[in-house]
Design a protein around this motif. Structure first.
Motif, PDB file in Angstrom:
ATOM      1  N   LEU A  73       0.814  -1.215   0.000  1.00 12.35           N
ATOM      2  CA  LEU A  73       0.000   0.000   0.000  1.00 12.35           C
ATOM      3  C   LEU A  73       0.849   1.267   0.000  1.00 12.35           C
ATOM      4  O   LEU A  73       0.322   2.360  -0.239  1.00 12.35           O
ATOM      5  N   LEU A  75       2.446   3.166   2.398  1.00 10.65           N
ATOM      6  CA  LEU A  75       1.906   4.171   3.312  1.00 10.65           C
ATOM      7  C   LEU A  75       2.990   5.001   3.991  1.00 10.65           C
ATOM      8  O   LEU A  75       2.686   5.846   4.827  1.00 10.65           O
ATOM      9  N   GLN A 102      -0.522  11.182   5.314  1.00  6.77           N
ATOM     10  CA  GLN A 102      -0.253  10.985   3.899  1.00  6.77           C
ATOM     11  C   GLN A 102      -0.028  12.304   3.181  1.00  6.77           C
ATOM     12  O   GLN A 102      -0.221  13.388   3.739  1.00  6.77           O
ATOM     13  N   VAL A 108      -4.818   8.974   7.114  1.00  8.07           N
ATOM     14  CA  VAL A 108      -5.202   7.846   6.270  1.00  8.07           C
ATOM     15  C   VAL A 108      -6.701   7.889   6.016  1.00  8.07           C
ATOM     16  O   VAL A 108      -7.502   7.995   6.957  1.00  8.07           O
ATOM     17  N   SER A 109      -7.100   7.809   4.759  1.00  7.88           N
ATOM     18  CA  SER A 109      -8.510   7.896   4.398  1.00  7.88           C
ATOM     19  C   SER A 109      -9.240   6.609   4.753  1.00  7.88           C
ATOM     20  O   SER A 109      -8.626   5.582   5.061  1.00  7.88           O
ATOM     21  N   GLU A 111     -10.838   4.742   2.758  1.00  8.68           N
ATOM     22  CA  GLU A 111     -10.548   3.719   1.744  1.00  8.68           C
ATOM     23  C   GLU A 111      -9.230   3.001   2.056  1.00  8.68           C
ATOM     24  O   GLU A 111      -9.138   1.769   1.936  1.00  8.68           O
ATOM     25  N   LEU A 112      -8.217   3.775   2.443  1.00  2.00           N
ATOM     26  CA  LEU A 112      -6.937   3.157   2.788  1.00  2.00           C
ATOM     27  C   LEU A 112      -7.053   2.302   4.045  1.00  2.00           C
ATOM     28  O   LEU A 112      -6.418   1.250   4.155  1.00  2.00           O
ATOM     29  N   THR A 113      -7.868   2.737   4.989  1.00  4.03           N
ATOM     30  CA  THR A 113      -8.083   1.945   6.201  1.00  4.03           C
ATOM     31  C   THR A 113      -8.695   0.595   5.842  1.00  4.03           C
ATOM     32  O   THR A 113      -8.301  -0.451   6.386  1.00  4.03           O
ATOM     33  N   ALA A 115      -8.345  -0.854   3.004  1.00  2.00           N
ATOM     34  CA  ALA A 115      -7.315  -1.600   2.294  1.00  2.00           C
ATOM     35  C   ALA A 115      -6.338  -2.237   3.277  1.00  2.00           C
ATOM     36  O   ALA A 115      -5.885  -3.373   3.086  1.00  2.00           O
TER      37      ALA A 115
END
Length: 322
Positions: A73, A75, A102, A108-109, A111-113, A115
């Motif tokens: 990812l 990050l 980020q 962290v958005s 969506e990323l969470t 993911a």
């Protein structure tokens, strides 16, 4: 049979090694400042910005597998630590995942969470997120400045209060003790790299109040004895006052440490940093009330003729109740 932590009618001399103790305190403060600047503090998400995720699963945690699962990812700075607590069940495995803010100044958005959760499920299918905290870098910077102002304003308020209640010499000793307590506590956090967040700021402000209370008790007895023993040497008055209040000081500190020790062991990792800071503050604050505040008062001296009013001494409010 009554329990006594301190013998009755003690006559200990606390100033035989005053030069050594004060010098050691000064060196400890300087070392703490140097460590805080060179090593730095392990700022939490509150101050750095980013996202902290608390995970829980029945499967044993392998930090390497967790890291490999979310590496694709990209990050950036990711810290993964396993949380140990005696209150956890045998199949309760908890980890804390800290992810830097980020690009674009965002945490962290969602969506990323999702993911991250999907990636971790490949190594721990039953994993679940029990807590997610996010702070943007802009907010974290404001929090740092607000925290600094809060501590400085608390110490400034103490300076004014002690000056009005006693004399300026007492105020200097009390504030020096508070700065000593706060700076050394921060230095210990820098050495041990314990997470430094808003809870620790709350602990520092609590330490200021606790240490002030202990110092005021001693100074109140000093003022009383200065009026009672007008011809007694200041060093003897200070020794007498500290010995007379020693039982109260030790009893208060020990009972507070018993409660804090229980919280540290049984309270869980969420408040462990706060409790550790409080333990450090109680120990250092008890020490500084005797070996910093009182020693500085001895070095500065104090007005002995309490029968005359000195408008410049700041004693016109000396009878204000605490």
């Amino acid at each position: 049979m009554r329990l006594r932590l301190v013998p009755k009618n003690t006559k200990w001399d606390f100033f035989d090694w005053s030069g050594v103790t004060l010098g050691a305190s000064v060196l400890a403060v300087i070392a703490s400042v140097v460590l805080a600047v060179l090593v730095g503090l392990n700022f939490g998400i509150d101050f750095r910005g980013g996202t902290m995720i608390r995970t829980e699963s029945a499967q044993p945690i392998d930090i390497g597998d967790y890291r490999d699962a979310i590496a694709p990812l990209d990050l950036g700075d990711v810290t993964i630590t396993e949380v140990f607590d005696p209150n956890f069940d045998a199949d309760q495995n908890v980890a804390l995942i800290r992810i830097q803010a980020q690009e674009g100044g965002e945490s962290v958005s969602a969506e990323l969470t999702e993911a991250v959760e999907a990636g971790l499920k490949t190594v721990a299918p039953d994993i679940r997120f029990v807590g997610v905290e996010s702070v943007s870098p802009k907010v974290s910077g404001e929090l740092i400045m607000t925290a600094v102002y809060a501590v400085l304003m608390a110490i400034a308020a103490v300076l004014v209060y002690i000056w009005l209640r006693f004399e300026w010499q007492f105020a200097v000793g009390a504030v020096a003790a508070l700065v000593h307590d706060v700076v050394i506590t921060i230095g210990v956090f820098s050495i041990l790299q314990i997470r430094f967040d808003l809870a620790i700021i709350a602990a520092l402000l609590t330490i200021v109040g606790y240490s002030l209370n202990d110092t005021v008790v001693v100074f109140d007895r000093v003022r009383e004895n200065l009026r009672k023993y007008k011809k007694m040497d200041l060093k003897e008055v200070l020794n007498l006052s500290i010995n007379e209040t020693l039982s109260r000081t030790v009893m208060t500190s020990v009972t507070t440490l018993l409660a804090l020790g229980s919280l540290y062991v049984l309270g869980g990792d969420v408040i462990r940093g706060f409790v550790f800071a409080m333990i450090m503050g109680v120990v250092i604050g008890t020490y500084s009330s005797v070996f910093v505040a009182s020693v500085i008062l001895l070095r500065l001296g104090v007005k002995r003729d309490w029968s005359k009013t000195d408008g410049g001494a700041g004693t016109q409010f000396a009878n204000i109740d605490a």
